[in-house]
Scaffold this motif. Structure first.
Motif, PDB file in Angstrom:
ATOM      1  N   CYS A 134       0.832  -1.213   0.000  1.00  0.00           N
ATOM      2  CA  CYS A 134       0.000   0.000   0.000  1.00  0.00           C
ATOM      3  C   CYS A 134       0.862   1.257   0.000  1.00  0.00           C
ATOM      4  CB  CYS A 134      -0.929   0.004   1.217  1.00  0.00           C
ATOM      5  SG  CYS A 134      -2.233  -1.239   1.149  1.00  0.00           S
ATOM      6  N   THR A 135       1.949   1.241   0.781  1.00  0.00           N
ATOM      7  CA  THR A 135       2.828   2.407   0.863  1.00  0.00           C
ATOM      8  C   THR A 135       3.546   2.643  -0.461  1.00  0.00           C
ATOM      9  OG1 THR A 135       3.189   1.917   3.219  1.00  0.00           O
ATOM     10  CG2 THR A 135       4.685   3.481   2.195  1.00  0.00           C
ATOM     11  N   ILE A 284     -13.048   5.191   0.933  1.00  0.00           N
ATOM     12  CA  ILE A 284     -12.691   5.036  -0.481  1.00  0.00           C
ATOM     13  C   ILE A 284     -13.890   5.332  -1.380  1.00  0.00           C
ATOM     14  CG2 ILE A 284     -11.976   3.375  -2.252  1.00  0.00           C
ATOM     15  CD1 ILE A 284     -10.464   1.944   0.127  1.00  0.00           C
ATOM     16  N   ILE A 285     -15.061   4.787  -1.020  1.00  0.00           N
ATOM     17  CA  ILE A 285     -16.253   4.915  -1.873  1.00  0.00           C
ATOM     18  C   ILE A 285     -16.884   6.308  -1.754  1.00  0.00           C
ATOM     19  CG2 ILE A 285     -18.588   4.060  -2.283  1.00  0.00           C
ATOM     20  CD1 ILE A 285     -17.602   1.296  -1.388  1.00  0.00           C
ATOM     21  N   TYR A 286     -17.149   6.753  -0.527  1.00  0.00           N
ATOM     22  CA  TYR A 286     -17.871   8.013  -0.319  1.00  0.00           C
ATOM     23  C   TYR A 286     -17.021   9.226  -0.704  1.00  0.00           C
ATOM     24  CZ  TYR A 286     -20.651  11.645   1.963  1.00  0.00           C
ATOM     25  OH  TYR A 286     -21.385  12.771   2.221  1.00  0.00           O
ATOM     26  N   PHE A 287     -15.744   9.214  -0.299  1.00  0.00           N
ATOM     27  CA  PHE A 287     -14.889  10.369  -0.579  1.00  0.00           C
ATOM     28  C   PHE A 287     -14.077  10.199  -1.860  1.00  0.00           C
ATOM     29  CE2 PHE A 287     -15.532  10.634   4.041  1.00  0.00           C
ATOM     30  CZ  PHE A 287     -15.955  11.954   4.147  1.00  0.00           C
ATOM     31  N   HIS A 295      -3.699  -1.623  -4.028  1.00  0.00           N
ATOM     32  CA  HIS A 295      -4.091  -1.143  -2.694  1.00  0.00           C
ATOM     33  C   HIS A 295      -5.059  -2.129  -2.035  1.00  0.00           C
ATOM     34  CE1 HIS A 295      -2.630   2.882  -4.052  1.00  0.00           C
ATOM     35  NE2 HIS A 295      -2.306   2.981  -2.770  1.00  0.00           N
ATOM     36  N   TRP A 296      -6.031  -2.598  -2.826  1.00  0.00           N
ATOM     37  CA  TRP A 296      -7.002  -3.560  -2.291  1.00  0.00           C
ATOM     38  C   TRP A 296      -6.306  -4.857  -1.864  1.00  0.00           C
ATOM     39  CZ3 TRP A 296     -11.447  -2.368  -0.471  1.00  0.00           C
ATOM     40  CH2 TRP A 296     -12.210  -1.338  -1.022  1.00  0.00           C
ATOM     41  N   PHE A 297      -5.366  -5.299  -2.700  1.00  0.00           N
ATOM     42  CA  PHE A 297      -4.635  -6.523  -2.375  1.00  0.00           C
ATOM     43  C   PHE A 297      -3.821  -6.338  -1.093  1.00  0.00           C
ATOM     44  CE2 PHE A 297      -0.717  -9.116  -2.803  1.00  0.00           C
ATOM     45  CZ  PHE A 297      -1.301 -10.369  -2.725  1.00  0.00           C
TER      46      PHE A 297
END
Length: 330
Positions: A134-135, A284-287, A295-297
């Motif tokens: 992710c980083t 992630i979804i709302y903003f 990232h998901w992985f």
């Protein structure tokens, strides 16, 4: 209050707290100090009334130990919130803080000479790899989103590295505080409410060092768009977000505390981990925060490692086996 209500309040309080924080951070990335101060002040006032009995109740744990703990707690809280001012997106902020397991294990081995099972080391490996993915992907995203001007891109990347360094330092300091807290509780017994009060009351004078930044953001908050509240009238929208953030933070802390008294530590770990995952998905979804497949992985690997550390799989297996044995007896 039972466990189901406490679990509901954890999700309601903690998840909505993240929403109000992101609402403020998106408009004013450097507002971490005023948010931290407001949270500390509210919990300190509540604790002074209901826990310290207006100063008449003496602390069970010696005051000098609280001074050490408070210094660490204040440092961690300020740095964690201030890191958002260094190009750190809130989803990465949440994922990175999941690395507390790594910091706790490292310092536990070094300071307390602890030894862990093989599954614990494997789980920490999962968390480490997930956070690294992710980083790394966030760093690549930062470079691709930066301006064509190379100097601006380099400056943005250096700024981001400072933010990562701040989060890393806060992780290690938080783990050190946890170890210190553990030794105090072994010696004097658990006094969570008392610790909560002193951890938020004693650091208040330290905010004088940040007074100019807090005042500047108070002015900016006051100048934000007005929001109509039925019966009460209008209030600047940023002040409303701050008030709701403080209230939901209190609900979150109290709910987790109740949960620790009502449920086993495994249940608490599961609820808190699931809450982080829900907050992350909502952010992630709302903003519409940028989040790639990598990232998901990485997030998935982090949560698998966290659940593995909590020994969830063996617990689920033992529960299923016990149910099967009960059915056979019937």
């Amino acid at each position: 209050m039972g466990a189901p209500v406490a679990i509901g309040l954890v999700f309601l309080g903690c998840c909505s707290n993240v929403v109000f924080l992101e609402q403020m951070v998106r408009d004013f990335p450097g507002c971490g100090n005023i948010v931290t101060f407001a949270q500390f002040l509210f919990i300190a006032i509540e604790g002074f009334i209901f826990e310290a009995d207006f100063g008449r109740k003496r602390p069970t744990i010696p005051f000098r130990n609280y001074v050490i703990m408070v210094t660490m707690f204040f440092t961690v809280s300020v740095i964690n919130n201030y890191a958002l001012n260094f190009n750190i997106a809130l989803p990465l902020h949440m994922i990175f803080r999941s690395g507390s397991l790594i910091a706790n294990m490292i310092l536990g081995i070094i300071i307390l000479k602890k030894r862990y099972s093989g599954s614990k080391y494997i789980s920490i490996g999962f968390v480490s790899v997930g956070i690294f993915i992710c980083t790394y992907m966030s760093a690549k995203q930062l470079n691709s989103n930066s301006d064509s001007n190379d100097e601006d891109g380099v400056l943005a990347f250096i700024w981001w590295l400072i933010g990562i360094a701040m989060l890393t330092f806060a992780l290690l300091m938080s783990a050190l505080m946890g170890i210190f807290q553990e030794t105090l509780y072994k010696k004097y017994g658990k006094h969570a409410k008392e610790a909560l009060f002193y951890n938020h009351c004693l650091p208040l004078p330290g905010f004088l060092l940040l007074a100019s930044d807090i005042c500047n953001h108070a002015v900016l908050f006051t100048q934000s768009d007005p929001f109509e509240i039925p019966v009460l009238g209008t209030l600047p929208i940023m002040w409303l977000h701050l008030i709701m953030n403080v209230i939901t933070q209190y609900v979150c802390i109290r709910a987790v505390f109740i949960l620790t008294t009502e449920c086993a530590s495994l249940t608490v770990t599961l609820v808190v981990t699931l809450r982080k995952f829900v907050s992350l998905i909502f952010s992630i979804i709302y903003f519409q925060n940028p989040f790639t497949a990598w990232h998901w992985f990485g997030t998935f690997v982090v949560f698998v490692g966290t659940l593995l550390y909590a020994d969830v799989w063996n617990s689920i297996r033992s529960v299923c086996c016990s149910h099967k044995q009960e059915k056979k007896k019937e």
